[in-house]
Design a protein around this motif. Sequence first.
Motif, PDB file in Angstrom:
ATOM      1  N   ALA A 136       0.837  -1.198   0.000  1.00  0.00           N
ATOM      2  CA  ALA A 136       0.000   0.000   0.000  1.00  0.00           C
ATOM      3  C   ALA A 136       0.877   1.255   0.000  1.00  0.00           C
ATOM      4  O   ALA A 136       1.979   1.274   0.540  1.00  0.00           O
ATOM      5  CB  ALA A 136      -0.911   0.005   1.217  1.00  0.00           C
ATOM      6  N   GLY A 137       0.384   2.332  -0.613  1.00  0.00           N
ATOM      7  CA  GLY A 137       1.090   3.612  -0.603  1.00  0.00           C
ATOM      8  C   GLY A 137       0.994   4.278   0.773  1.00  0.00           C
ATOM      9  O   GLY A 137       0.197   3.899   1.626  1.00  0.00           O
ATOM     10  N   PHE A 138       1.801   5.318   0.996  1.00  0.00           N
ATOM     11  CA  PHE A 138       1.832   6.001   2.298  1.00  0.00           C
ATOM     12  C   PHE A 138       1.207   7.388   2.163  1.00  0.00           C
ATOM     13  O   PHE A 138       1.683   8.237   1.389  1.00  0.00           O
ATOM     14  CB  PHE A 138       3.265   6.117   2.798  1.00  0.00           C
ATOM     15  CG  PHE A 138       3.394   6.854   4.098  1.00  0.00           C
ATOM     16  CD1 PHE A 138       2.979   6.256   5.280  1.00  0.00           C
ATOM     17  CD2 PHE A 138       3.902   8.154   4.128  1.00  0.00           C
ATOM     18  CE1 PHE A 138       3.086   6.929   6.473  1.00  0.00           C
ATOM     19  CE2 PHE A 138       4.008   8.830   5.322  1.00  0.00           C
ATOM     20  CZ  PHE A 138       3.599   8.219   6.500  1.00  0.00           C
ATOM     21  N   SER A 139       0.143   7.602   2.903  1.00  0.00           N
ATOM     22  CA  SER A 139      -0.531   8.904   2.984  1.00  0.00           C
ATOM     23  C   SER A 139      -0.921   9.446   1.622  1.00  0.00           C
ATOM     24  O   SER A 139      -0.993  10.660   1.410  1.00  0.00           O
ATOM     25  CB  SER A 139       0.378   9.929   3.697  1.00  0.00           C
ATOM     26  OG  SER A 139       0.673   9.495   4.999  1.00  0.00           O
ATOM     27  N   GLY A 140      -1.157   8.513   0.656  1.00  0.00           N
ATOM     28  CA  GLY A 140      -1.596   8.953  -0.653  1.00  0.00           C
ATOM     29  C   GLY A 140      -0.510   9.547  -1.511  1.00  0.00           C
ATOM     30  O   GLY A 140      -0.759  10.004  -2.628  1.00  0.00           O
ATOM     31  N   TRP A 141       0.759   9.576  -1.013  1.00  0.00           N
ATOM     32  CA  TRP A 141       1.845  10.211  -1.779  1.00  0.00           C
ATOM     33  C   TRP A 141       2.790   9.188  -2.409  1.00  0.00           C
ATOM     34  O   TRP A 141       3.108   9.277  -3.573  1.00  0.00           O
ATOM     35  CB  TRP A 141       2.640  11.156  -0.872  1.00  0.00           C
ATOM     36  CG  TRP A 141       1.828  12.326  -0.411  1.00  0.00           C
ATOM     37  CD1 TRP A 141       1.151  12.444   0.759  1.00  0.00           C
ATOM     38  CD2 TRP A 141       1.589  13.529  -1.135  1.00  0.00           C
ATOM     39  NE1 TRP A 141       0.490  13.626   0.843  1.00  0.00           N
ATOM     40  CE2 TRP A 141       0.758  14.352  -0.318  1.00  0.00           C
ATOM     41  CE3 TRP A 141       1.996  14.031  -2.375  1.00  0.00           C
ATOM     42  CZ2 TRP A 141       0.323  15.599  -0.718  1.00  0.00           C
ATOM     43  CZ3 TRP A 141       1.569  15.289  -2.761  1.00  0.00           C
ATOM     44  CH2 TRP A 141       0.739  16.055  -1.958  1.00  0.00           C
ATOM     45  N   SER A 142       3.249   8.214  -1.644  1.00  0.00           N
ATOM     46  CA  SER A 142       4.206   7.246  -2.169  1.00  0.00           C
ATOM     47  C   SER A 142       3.476   6.036  -2.740  1.00  0.00           C
ATOM     48  O   SER A 142       2.431   5.645  -2.243  1.00  0.00           O
ATOM     49  CB  SER A 142       5.175   6.803  -1.068  1.00  0.00           C
ATOM     50  OG  SER A 142       4.459   6.212   0.000  1.00  0.00           O
ATOM     51  N   GLY A 143       4.062   5.445  -3.779  1.00  0.00           N
ATOM     52  CA  GLY A 143       3.441   4.287  -4.409  1.00  0.00           C
ATOM     53  C   GLY A 143       3.769   3.003  -3.672  1.00  0.00           C
ATOM     54  O   GLY A 143       4.777   2.912  -2.967  1.00  0.00           O
ATOM     55  N   GLY A 144       2.907   1.980  -3.819  1.00  0.00           N
ATOM     56  CA  GLY A 144       3.153   0.675  -3.214  1.00  0.00           C
ATOM     57  C   GLY A 144       4.207  -0.098  -3.985  1.00  0.00           C
ATOM     58  O   GLY A 144       4.450   0.147  -5.165  1.00  0.00           O
ATOM     59  N   GLY A 145       4.841  -1.028  -3.324  1.00  0.00           N
ATOM     60  CA  GLY A 145       5.840  -1.862  -3.981  1.00  0.00           C
ATOM     61  C   GLY A 145       5.199  -2.841  -4.948  1.00  0.00           C
ATOM     62  O   GLY A 145       4.005  -3.115  -4.883  1.00  0.00           O
ATOM     63  N   SER A 146       6.013  -3.375  -5.864  1.00  0.00           N
ATOM     64  CA  SER A 146       5.493  -4.338  -6.831  1.00  0.00           C
ATOM     65  C   SER A 146       5.180  -5.654  -6.140  1.00  0.00           C
ATOM     66  O   SER A 146       5.764  -5.994  -5.120  1.00  0.00           O
ATOM     67  CB  SER A 146       6.519  -4.562  -7.951  1.00  0.00           C
ATOM     68  OG  SER A 146       7.723  -5.063  -7.409  1.00  0.00           O
ATOM     69  N   GLY A 147       4.239  -6.411  -6.716  1.00  0.00           N
ATOM     70  CA  GLY A 147       3.802  -7.674  -6.121  1.00  0.00           C
ATOM     71  C   GLY A 147       4.757  -8.813  -6.398  1.00  0.00           C
ATOM     72  O   GLY A 147       5.610  -8.748  -7.282  1.00  0.00           O
ATOM     73  N   TYR A 148       4.606  -9.892  -5.654  1.00  0.00           N
ATOM     74  CA  TYR A 148       5.410 -11.097  -5.833  1.00  0.00           C
ATOM     75  C   TYR A 148       5.024 -11.773  -7.143  1.00  0.00           C
ATOM     76  O   TYR A 148       3.840 -11.929  -7.463  1.00  0.00           O
ATOM     77  CB  TYR A 148       5.174 -12.039  -4.653  1.00  0.00           C
ATOM     78  CG  TYR A 148       5.850 -13.371  -4.797  1.00  0.00           C
ATOM     79  CD1 TYR A 148       7.215 -13.507  -4.582  1.00  0.00           C
ATOM     80  CD2 TYR A 148       5.118 -14.499  -5.138  1.00  0.00           C
ATOM     81  CE1 TYR A 148       7.840 -14.734  -4.719  1.00  0.00           C
ATOM     82  CE2 TYR A 148       5.723 -15.733  -5.271  1.00  0.00           C
ATOM     83  CZ  TYR A 148       7.095 -15.848  -5.062  1.00  0.00           C
ATOM     84  OH  TYR A 148       7.701 -17.059  -5.195  1.00  0.00           O
ATOM     85  N   VAL A 149       6.010 -12.192  -7.937  1.00  0.00           N
ATOM     86  CA  VAL A 149       5.776 -12.816  -9.236  1.00  0.00           C
ATOM     87  C   VAL A 149       6.169 -14.287  -9.175  1.00  0.00           C
ATOM     88  O   VAL A 149       7.247 -14.633  -8.683  1.00  0.00           O
ATOM     89  CB  VAL A 149       6.569 -12.110 -10.350  1.00  0.00           C
ATOM     90  CG1 VAL A 149       6.342 -12.803 -11.694  1.00  0.00           C
ATOM     91  CG2 VAL A 149       6.185 -10.644 -10.429  1.00  0.00           C
ATOM     92  N   SER A 150       5.296 -15.148  -9.675  1.00  0.00           N
ATOM     93  CA  SER A 150       5.586 -16.580  -9.730  1.00  0.00           C
ATOM     94  C   SER A 150       5.061 -17.131 -11.055  1.00  0.00           C
ATOM     95  O   SER A 150       4.084 -16.616 -11.607  1.00  0.00           O
ATOM     96  CB  SER A 150       4.907 -17.308  -8.558  1.00  0.00           C
ATOM     97  OG  SER A 150       5.167 -18.704  -8.610  1.00  0.00           O
ATOM     98  N   TRP A 151       5.732 -18.165 -11.586  1.00  0.00           N
ATOM     99  CA  TRP A 151       5.258 -18.757 -12.835  1.00  0.00           C
ATOM    100  C   TRP A 151       5.496 -20.268 -12.824  1.00  0.00           C
ATOM    101  O   TRP A 151       6.329 -20.782 -12.096  1.00  0.00           O
ATOM    102  CB  TRP A 151       5.938 -18.119 -14.037  1.00  0.00           C
ATOM    103  CG  TRP A 151       7.403 -18.417 -14.155  1.00  0.00           C
ATOM    104  CD1 TRP A 151       8.426 -17.791 -13.513  1.00  0.00           C
ATOM    105  CD2 TRP A 151       7.993 -19.450 -14.944  1.00  0.00           C
ATOM    106  NE1 TRP A 151       9.625 -18.360 -13.858  1.00  0.00           N
ATOM    107  CE2 TRP A 151       9.406 -19.367 -14.747  1.00  0.00           C
ATOM    108  CE3 TRP A 151       7.491 -20.415 -15.814  1.00  0.00           C
ATOM    109  CZ2 TRP A 151      10.285 -20.235 -15.372  1.00  0.00           C
ATOM    110  CZ3 TRP A 151       8.373 -21.277 -16.448  1.00  0.00           C
ATOM    111  CH2 TRP A 151       9.755 -21.169 -16.213  1.00  0.00           C
TER     112      TRP A 151
END
Length: 259
Positions: free
Chosen positions: A236-251
Amino acid sequence: KGNIMITEHLLIYAVLALRLGDIPAVKDLPGGVCSIDNQACALQDNLVHQHVPSMDQCRMLCQDESTCAYITYFGTNSFPFSETCMIFSSCNEMYECTDCRTEDQTCLPCSSTVQSHLGDNLLDFILNIEEEIQCKAECIAEDSCNFYTYHNSSDPSYPGTCFLMSSLQDPTLPCVNCRTGAVDCQTTEGRCFFLQDDGNSTKSGQLITSSTKSRVHTMALGKCSLTIVAVGGGGAGFSGWSGGGSGYVSWEEVTISRS
């Protein structure tokens, strides 16, 4: 036709792609026939599977073996082999046997329990066909035939009927007593599909956005490779300013060769 269940609870989307596996080309049996009763390929450096209850099971073993070009199946009344499946890469010599059959791998069905719409793609239909392999042989003999649908003797509408088709047309729907197959299991185009609930099909891939279990319906007319790529939710982003991290990728890659 196959069903793939995606269970990752953090799944945001999955991209799937199907491609046909490589199948080596093989030669025909003597006389160019698809099968010969009461003759077997001469023993060589071949694979032997015992306690195989039927020819259909022997065919499946052949599909799973990359070097399989011919099979000889010995039935319950054969001697000294019985309920035995032999897999060969070549069949240059043959000998007589009782309650046995030899088949060319190129004639073996690569089919699924579905049927497509019949319209201007229908080339011909043949009645009183006892086995699917006979239906495929009819398709091989017809220059314009690329696909067939075989209805077995238990089908209430078209028992023992073989439909020859130039192409598959949507909708493509499941069936109980029929199988649709390709005349050429080596071709890399138009043999692997995703099936939608409405019967429409797609070959390129399928995108799923879900955080719960999802079912994917596939159809493989040959040996297809299913690649599943799953991406979990990012932070999740912080206080609407910073973006959230990318999700875990699996294949994961899964081989689908039959229904």
